[in-house]
Write a protein that holds these residues in place. Structure first.
Motif, PDB file in Angstrom:
ATOM      1  N   PRO A 205      22.906 -30.929  41.275  1.00 46.91           N
ATOM      2  CA  PRO A 205      21.584 -31.168  40.698  1.00 46.91           C
ATOM      3  C   PRO A 205      20.726 -32.058  41.589  1.00 46.91           C
ATOM      4  O   PRO A 205      21.193 -33.067  42.108  1.00 46.91           O
ATOM      5  CB  PRO A 205      21.897 -31.876  39.366  1.00 46.91           C
ATOM      6  CG  PRO A 205      23.324 -31.546  39.077  1.00 46.91           C
ATOM      7  CD  PRO A 205      23.993 -31.403  40.402  1.00 46.91           C
ATOM      8  N   LEU A 206      19.468 -31.682  41.757  1.00 50.82           N
ATOM      9  CA  LEU A 206      18.543 -32.427  42.605  1.00 50.82           C
ATOM     10  C   LEU A 206      17.334 -32.886  41.800  1.00 50.82           C
ATOM     11  O   LEU A 206      16.755 -32.113  41.038  1.00 50.82           O
ATOM     12  CB  LEU A 206      18.086 -31.563  43.778  1.00 50.82           C
ATOM     13  CG  LEU A 206      19.175 -31.205  44.800  1.00 50.82           C
ATOM     14  CD1 LEU A 206      18.655 -30.188  45.799  1.00 50.82           C
ATOM     15  CD2 LEU A 206      19.644 -32.459  45.524  1.00 50.82           C
ATOM     16  N   TYR A 207      16.959 -34.135  41.999  1.00 46.08           N
ATOM     17  CA  TYR A 207      15.853 -34.726  41.257  1.00 46.08           C
ATOM     18  C   TYR A 207      14.580 -34.742  42.106  1.00 46.08           C
ATOM     19  O   TYR A 207      14.607 -35.180  43.266  1.00 46.08           O
ATOM     20  CB  TYR A 207      16.191 -36.162  40.851  1.00 46.08           C
ATOM     21  CG  TYR A 207      17.191 -36.285  39.732  1.00 46.08           C
ATOM     22  CD1 TYR A 207      16.802 -36.691  38.462  1.00 46.08           C
ATOM     23  CD2 TYR A 207      18.533 -35.972  39.945  1.00 46.08           C
ATOM     24  CE1 TYR A 207      17.717 -36.805  37.429  1.00 46.08           C
ATOM     25  CE2 TYR A 207      19.458 -36.075  38.917  1.00 46.08           C
ATOM     26  CZ  TYR A 207      19.052 -36.491  37.662  1.00 46.08           C
ATOM     27  OH  TYR A 207      19.968 -36.596  36.641  1.00 46.08           O
ATOM     28  N   PRO A 208      13.459 -34.267  41.556  1.00 42.23           N
ATOM     29  CA  PRO A 208      12.182 -34.455  42.239  1.00 42.23           C
ATOM     30  C   PRO A 208      11.975 -35.955  42.469  1.00 42.23           C
ATOM     31  O   PRO A 208      12.164 -36.761  41.549  1.00 42.23           O
ATOM     32  CB  PRO A 208      11.157 -33.900  41.242  1.00 42.23           C
ATOM     33  CG  PRO A 208      11.940 -32.952  40.392  1.00 42.23           C
ATOM     34  CD  PRO A 208      13.305 -33.551  40.284  1.00 42.23           C
ATOM     35  N   THR A 209      11.597 -36.317  43.693  1.00 37.15           N
ATOM     36  CA  THR A 209      11.542 -37.745  44.050  1.00 37.15           C
ATOM     37  C   THR A 209      10.297 -38.049  44.875  1.00 37.15           C
ATOM     38  O   THR A 209       9.924 -37.260  45.752  1.00 37.15           O
ATOM     39  CB  THR A 209      12.795 -38.140  44.858  1.00 37.15           C
ATOM     40  OG1 THR A 209      13.965 -37.796  44.114  1.00 37.15           O
ATOM     41  CG2 THR A 209      12.816 -39.634  45.146  1.00 37.15           C
ATOM     42  N   ILE A 210       9.684 -39.197  44.592  1.00 39.23           N
ATOM     43  CA  ILE A 210       8.567 -39.668  45.408  1.00 39.23           C
ATOM     44  C   ILE A 210       8.871 -41.098  45.844  1.00 39.23           C
ATOM     45  O   ILE A 210       9.708 -41.783  45.250  1.00 39.23           O
ATOM     46  CB  ILE A 210       7.230 -39.627  44.650  1.00 39.23           C
ATOM     47  CG1 ILE A 210       7.306 -40.519  43.406  1.00 39.23           C
ATOM     48  CG2 ILE A 210       6.853 -38.212  44.277  1.00 39.23           C
ATOM     49  CD1 ILE A 210       5.971 -40.780  42.742  1.00 39.23           C
ATOM     50  N   ALA A 211       8.188 -41.555  46.897  1.00 38.91           N
ATOM     51  CA  ALA A 211       8.411 -42.917  47.391  1.00 38.91           C
ATOM     52  C   ALA A 211       7.115 -43.500  47.933  1.00 38.91           C
ATOM     53  O   ALA A 211       6.288 -42.782  48.517  1.00 38.91           O
ATOM     54  CB  ALA A 211       9.483 -42.908  48.479  1.00 38.91           C
ATOM     55  N   VAL A 212       6.928 -44.803  47.706  1.00 41.22           N
ATOM     56  CA  VAL A 212       5.816 -45.561  48.298  1.00 41.22           C
ATOM     57  C   VAL A 212       6.433 -46.723  49.085  1.00 41.22           C
ATOM     58  O   VAL A 212       7.431 -47.298  48.681  1.00 41.22           O
ATOM     59  CB  VAL A 212       4.847 -46.085  47.217  1.00 41.22           C
ATOM     60  CG1 VAL A 212       3.964 -44.975  46.708  1.00 41.22           C
ATOM     61  CG2 VAL A 212       5.605 -46.725  46.049  1.00 41.22           C
TER      62      VAL A 212
ATOM     63  N   ASN B 245      26.075 -19.796  44.633  1.00 40.96           N
ATOM     64  CA  ASN B 245      25.082 -20.858  44.863  1.00 40.96           C
ATOM     65  C   ASN B 245      25.114 -21.894  43.738  1.00 40.96           C
ATOM     66  O   ASN B 245      24.084 -22.481  43.405  1.00 40.96           O
ATOM     67  CB  ASN B 245      23.678 -20.250  44.974  1.00 40.96           C
ATOM     68  CG  ASN B 245      23.504 -19.415  46.216  1.00 40.96           C
ATOM     69  OD1 ASN B 245      24.064 -19.724  47.254  1.00 40.96           O
ATOM     70  ND2 ASN B 245      22.746 -18.342  46.106  1.00 40.96           N
ATOM     71  N   GLU B 246      26.308 -22.097  43.163  1.00 41.34           N
ATOM     72  CA  GLU B 246      26.491 -23.073  42.080  1.00 41.34           C
ATOM     73  C   GLU B 246      25.573 -22.762  40.894  1.00 41.34           C
ATOM     74  O   GLU B 246      24.946 -23.656  40.305  1.00 41.34           O
ATOM     75  CB  GLU B 246      26.246 -24.494  42.578  1.00 41.34           C
ATOM     76  CG  GLU B 246      27.253 -24.947  43.627  1.00 41.34           C
ATOM     77  CD  GLU B 246      27.170 -26.438  43.905  1.00 41.34           C
ATOM     78  OE1 GLU B 246      26.099 -27.044  43.707  1.00 41.34           O
ATOM     79  OE2 GLU B 246      28.202 -27.005  44.307  1.00 41.34           O
ATOM     80  N   ASP B 247      25.499 -21.478  40.525  1.00 39.78           N
ATOM     81  CA  ASP B 247      24.707 -21.014  39.376  1.00 39.78           C
ATOM     82  C   ASP B 247      23.235 -21.375  39.505  1.00 39.78           C
ATOM     83  O   ASP B 247      22.549 -21.667  38.522  1.00 39.78           O
ATOM     84  CB  ASP B 247      25.272 -21.574  38.061  1.00 39.78           C
ATOM     85  CG  ASP B 247      26.612 -20.960  37.705  1.00 39.78           C
ATOM     86  OD1 ASP B 247      26.844 -19.807  38.103  1.00 39.78           O
ATOM     87  OD2 ASP B 247      27.416 -21.626  37.046  1.00 39.78           O
ATOM     88  N   GLN B 248      22.735 -21.324  40.723  1.00 38.29           N
ATOM     89  CA  GLN B 248      21.319 -21.571  40.950  1.00 38.29           C
ATOM     90  C   GLN B 248      20.613 -20.255  41.251  1.00 38.29           C
ATOM     91  O   GLN B 248      21.132 -19.408  41.965  1.00 38.29           O
ATOM     92  CB  GLN B 248      21.117 -22.535  42.127  1.00 38.29           C
ATOM     93  CG  GLN B 248      21.703 -23.924  41.878  1.00 38.29           C
ATOM     94  CD  GLN B 248      21.507 -24.845  43.067  1.00 38.29           C
ATOM     95  OE1 GLN B 248      21.088 -24.426  44.142  1.00 38.29           O
ATOM     96  NE2 GLN B 248      21.806 -26.116  42.870  1.00 38.29           N
ATOM     97  N   GLY B 249      19.421 -20.112  40.701  1.00 42.90           N
ATOM     98  CA  GLY B 249      18.638 -18.913  40.948  1.00 42.90           C
ATOM     99  C   GLY B 249      18.602 -17.987  39.749  1.00 42.90           C
ATOM    100  O   GLY B 249      19.257 -18.219  38.732  1.00 42.90           O
ATOM    101  N   GLU B 250      17.813 -16.940  39.860  1.00 37.60           N
ATOM    102  CA  GLU B 250      17.658 -15.975  38.776  1.00 37.60           C
ATOM    103  C   GLU B 250      18.877 -15.071  38.682  1.00 37.60           C
ATOM    104  O   GLU B 250      19.545 -14.802  39.662  1.00 37.60           O
ATOM    105  CB  GLU B 250      16.420 -15.107  39.009  1.00 37.60           C
ATOM    106  CG  GLU B 250      15.106 -15.841  38.880  1.00 37.60           C
ATOM    107  CD  GLU B 250      13.936 -14.922  39.085  1.00 37.60           C
ATOM    108  OE1 GLU B 250      13.039 -14.895  38.233  1.00 37.60           O
ATOM    109  OE2 GLU B 250      13.911 -14.218  40.111  1.00 37.60           O
ATOM    110  N   ALA B 251      19.126 -14.595  37.482  1.00 39.89           N
ATOM    111  CA  ALA B 251      20.150 -13.585  37.264  1.00 39.89           C
ATOM    112  C   ALA B 251      19.484 -12.359  36.661  1.00 39.89           C
ATOM    113  O   ALA B 251      18.480 -12.473  35.949  1.00 39.89           O
ATOM    114  CB  ALA B 251      21.253 -14.099  36.345  1.00 39.89           C
TER     115      ALA B 251
END
Length: 460
Positions: A186-193, A438-444
């Motif tokens: 799992p990947l989290y959308p991330t921002i940084a200042v 792909n670790e159950d990522q993407g459309e089926a």
């Protein structure tokens, strides 16, 4: 007392047929459940470095309030949950309201336990596009030349293309570039200042994106379609598949029209094996199956019963068989449909109650008998049982039962599905297998979802 097993010598697998005994609302709900997953909605300001303060109450904007001395003085913020994965692509955007002293804002994706005082891309299992140098960082302090820098009033975006397993980044509605997604999990959308007075705002999908993400997704679909269209197939393969489908389900009149229309293109159509297909099994009892289908589609269940007893008595010899159960159930439904409630009750007490002895019939019986509970059954949650697709379901079951009586039939499962349906099942399995890699990522690929989408397109 319930009987736990199906009647002996039953050629029809009720568990496979019962999957079609669902309303459109049930199919829609099932598809929504398969596709449903949490969506990032705001910034998680609790799990953070603390080197910023929240500008907006909706937790969509942050302002750097630290004193940057070194690389560990970063104000990093993740979204409240990971990017959803059951889709072709995920995307979010960041607007640089103020680039501050050094313009070191960044955007990307990180794992859940990422060090929250480091820029995305500076640590393992992270990737980030940085504004001060336009570099892309992927798990190490050294970046790679990637795109233009970005500063005050620029809108940059980050996305994941699950079909190609790539990250992609945008600036001011234009695609900057892509890079291989080599991070699993799992990947989290991330921002940084990272410099004084830096302020950024995120858009996680609450409002339209500046970048045309829908156009991007459509373009990716067209690319996939182009690859498929370039595959080499023998010219008459689709013709054979469609013809075998019409044969299998006994659509005799449609088959005649189909053959007539394609006569000039495919002048010789034989029952011999060609391209891996054989029509021998599906030619069996074609006229009888056509007649039975028409009777059932017209709601004439009594006549269908008589014809079966005359032509294929072995199919209805066991009065507790799946075919007898399905036909009796449909006869009950036809009484309800004709608003003959008294006849339905009488028929139910003499013909339907006996099936309660078979445990596997219980759920379907509950739905059928439940029609009596409604003053206007057509408008109830069980109203789908009164629609034409329900008759088609019964006709398909009878068709399979007749095909199973073919003495030359080598594969008992052959009577259940046409070649076209088998190909679609294989497509679904291959799609799911690809997702698993792909670790159950993407459309089926889900056939019922595609059919519903096609139906909506026709109506629009």
């Amino acid at each position: 007392m319930l009987i736990n097993q199906e009647p002996a010598n039953n050629p029809i697998d009720l568990s496979r047929l019962a999957s079609r005994w669902r309303s459109r609302d049930e199919w829609r709900k099932m598809i929504q459940e398969m596709d449903s997953e949490p969506m990032p909605s705001h910034l998680n300001t609790t799990n953070s470095s603390g080197l910023f303060h929240i500008v907006s109450t909706d937790k969509m904007s942050v302002h750097y309030n630290g004193t940057p001395q070194h690389g560990h003085d970063v104000g990093v913020v993740q979204a409240d949950c990971p990017a959803p994965t059951r889709r072709l692509a995920y995307y979010f955007e960041m607007t640089v309201k103020n680039a501050g002293q050094k313009g070191q804002a960044a955007i990307g994706f990180t794992m859940q336990h990422f060090k929250m005082r480091r820029q995305p891309g500076w640590e393992a299992n992270s990737c980030g596009y940085h504004g001060d140098d336009g570099y892309l960082y992927r798990g190490q302090g050294k970046g790679e030349s990637f795109g233009p820098t970005f500063t005050t009033n620029d809108i940059v975006g980050a996305g994941i293309n699950y079909a190609t397993q790539e990250f992609f980044f945008t600036k001011n509605a234009k695609l900057v570039g892509t890079v291989t997604k080599d991070i699993k999990g799992p990947l989290y959308p991330t921002i940084a200042v990272h410099s004084q007075n830096e302020e950024v705002t995120v858009n996680l999908g609450r409002k339209p994106f500046y970048f045309d993400i829908e156009g991007y997704i459509m373009e990716e679909r067209l690319k996939q379609q182009s690859v498929v269209e370039k595959l080499s197939l023998q010219p008459n393969i689709s013709h054979r598949i469609v013809r075998s489908y019409l044969l299998h389900y006994g659509y005799q009149e449609t088959l005649k029209s189909f053959d007539l229309a394609s006569e000039s293109t495919y002048p010789s159509v034989s029952s011999a094996t060609e391209n891996g297909f054989s029509d021998q099994d599906d030619v069996y009892a074609l006229n009888h199956r056509h007649i039975l289908r028409q009777l059932i589609k017209n709601g004439n269940i009594d006549s269908a019963f008589r014809k079966l007893r005359e032509w294929y008595p072995q199919v209805v010899q066991d009065e507790m068989s799946v075919i007898c159960f399905i036909l009796c159930s449909q006869r009950f439904i036809e009484y309800i449909k004709a608003e003959q409630s008294e006849d339905a009750v009488s028929y139910g007490s003499t013909e339907i109650t006996k099936f309660y002895k078979v445990k596997s019939y219980a759920d379907l019986l509950e739905d059928i008998v439940g029609l009596l509970a409604y003053k206007v059954p057509e408008e109830s949650s069980l109203g789908y049982l009164l629609d034409l697709p329900q008759r088609e379901f019964v006709a398909d079951a009878v068709n399979a039962a007749v095909l199973s009586t073919n003495p030359a039939l080598k594969d008992p499962n052959r009577c259940m599905h046409s070649c076209l349906e088998k190909l679609l099942k294989q497509l679904t399995l291959c799609s799911l297998e690809k997702r698993a890699m792909n670790e159950d990522q993407g459309e089926a690929f889900y056939l019922h979802k595609e059919l519903q989408s096609a139906g909506k397109s026709k109506r629009s």
